[in-house]
Write a protein that holds these residues in place. Structure first.
Motif, PDB file in Angstrom:
ATOM      1  N   ASP A  65       1.003  -1.166   0.018  1.00 16.82           N
ATOM      2  CA  ASP A  65      -0.035   0.001  -0.057  1.00 16.82           C
ATOM      3  C   ASP A  65       0.929   1.268  -0.118  1.00 16.82           C
ATOM      4  N   GLU A  66       0.738   1.945  -1.090  1.00  6.56           N
ATOM      5  CA  GLU A  66       1.584   3.204  -1.231  1.00  6.56           C
ATOM      6  C   GLU A  66       1.354   4.298  -0.197  1.00  6.56           C
ATOM      7  N   ASN A  67       0.082   4.209   0.162  1.00  5.19           N
ATOM      8  CA  ASN A  67      -0.223   5.172   1.512  1.00  5.19           C
ATOM      9  C   ASN A  67       0.594   5.033   2.926  1.00  5.19           C
ATOM     10  N   ILE A  68       1.262   3.766   2.691  1.00  2.00           N
ATOM     11  CA  ILE A  68       1.611   3.512   4.263  1.00  2.00           C
ATOM     12  C   ILE A  68       3.305   3.233   4.053  1.00  2.00           C
ATOM     13  N   GLN A  69       3.747   3.403   2.730  1.00  2.00           N
ATOM     14  CA  GLN A  69       5.321   3.200   2.637  1.00  2.00           C
ATOM     15  C   GLN A  69       5.992   3.959   3.509  1.00  2.00           C
ATOM     16  N   GLN A  70       5.800   5.140   3.636  1.00  3.30           N
ATOM     17  CA  GLN A  70       6.671   6.175   4.450  1.00  3.30           C
ATOM     18  C   GLN A  70       6.700   5.792   5.923  1.00  3.30           C
ATOM     19  N   GLN A  71       5.634   5.320   6.336  1.00  6.49           N
ATOM     20  CA  GLN A  71       5.321   4.909   7.774  1.00  6.49           C
ATOM     21  C   GLN A  71       6.089   3.680   8.113  1.00  6.49           C
ATOM     22  N   LEU A  72       6.157   2.853   7.105  1.00  6.75           N
ATOM     23  CA  LEU A  72       6.754   1.483   7.293  1.00  6.75           C
ATOM     24  C   LEU A  72       8.368   1.689   7.270  1.00  6.75           C
ATOM     25  N   GLU A  73       8.877   2.798   6.574  1.00  8.46           N
ATOM     26  CA  GLU A  73      10.168   2.830   6.631  1.00  8.46           C
ATOM     27  C   GLU A  73      10.570   3.853   8.139  1.00  8.46           C
ATOM     28  N   LEU A  74       9.779   4.579   8.685  1.00  7.70           N
ATOM     29  CA  LEU A  74       9.765   5.314   9.733  1.00  7.70           C
ATOM     30  C   LEU A  74       9.950   4.192  11.083  1.00  7.70           C
ATOM     31  N   ASP A  75       9.157   3.326  10.905  1.00  9.88           N
ATOM     32  CA  ASP A  75       8.791   2.442  12.068  1.00  9.88           C
ATOM     33  C   ASP A  75       8.646   1.135  11.712  1.00  9.88           C
ATOM     34  N   SER A  76       9.418   0.282  12.328  1.00 11.39           N
ATOM     35  CA  SER A  76       9.449  -1.179  11.853  1.00 11.39           C
ATOM     36  C   SER A  76       8.230  -1.897  12.337  1.00 11.39           C
ATOM     37  N   ASN A  77       7.732  -1.293  13.488  1.00  9.83           N
ATOM     38  CA  ASN A  77       6.626  -2.062  14.363  1.00  9.83           C
ATOM     39  C   ASN A  77       5.337  -1.907  13.700  1.00  9.83           C
TER      40      ASN A  77
END
Length: 125
Positions: A65-77
């Motif tokens: 999901d492209e909407n979530i990519q940045q958040q995944l990069e910032l927080d592994s949890n």
């Protein structure tokens, strides 16, 4: 400045914002709508029912999901956290489907918002 993550379409956001719900209830409604869309797409891709979607399938979906990519990069949890949020939305979605006497896959935006409004009224009484 970080870009805003948009999980709902404009139409969906307008309907949730117009609902007579508290901020917490609007959050739950928004999450259920996003989860419904996500779960429907996963189920269609895997040719299974929404209720048969697994945590791993949701996790794989979130990674794409492209909407979530940045958040995944910032927080592994975040992936695990968001997977649990999506799966937790199955509980109200199952209740909505039961009250509407139809499969989760057939639920509409209007039905989801209306159910959350009805539940809010019941809690207030």
């Amino acid at each position: 400045m970080q870009p805003t993550m948009e999980f709902l379409t404009s139409e969906e956001a307008i309907q949730v914002d117009a609902a007579l719900l508290s901020s917490k209830e609007k959050f739950s409604t928004r999450l259920a709508i996003y989860a419904l869309r996500c779960l429907k797409q996963i189920a269609a891709e895997k040719e299974i029912s929404v209720e048969a979607v697994t945590a791993q399938q949701v996790s794989d979906w979130i990674k794409k999901d492209e909407n979530i990519q940045q958040q995944l990069e910032l927080d592994s949890n975040f992936e695990l956290f968001f997977t649990r949020l999506v799966l937790s939305s199955l509980k109200p979605l199952k209740q909505i489907a039961q009250s509407e006497q139809q499969p989760i896959e057939n639920l509409t935006l209007k039905q989801v918002v209306s159910w959350f409004e009805q539940e809010s009224k019941i809690r207030q009484e």
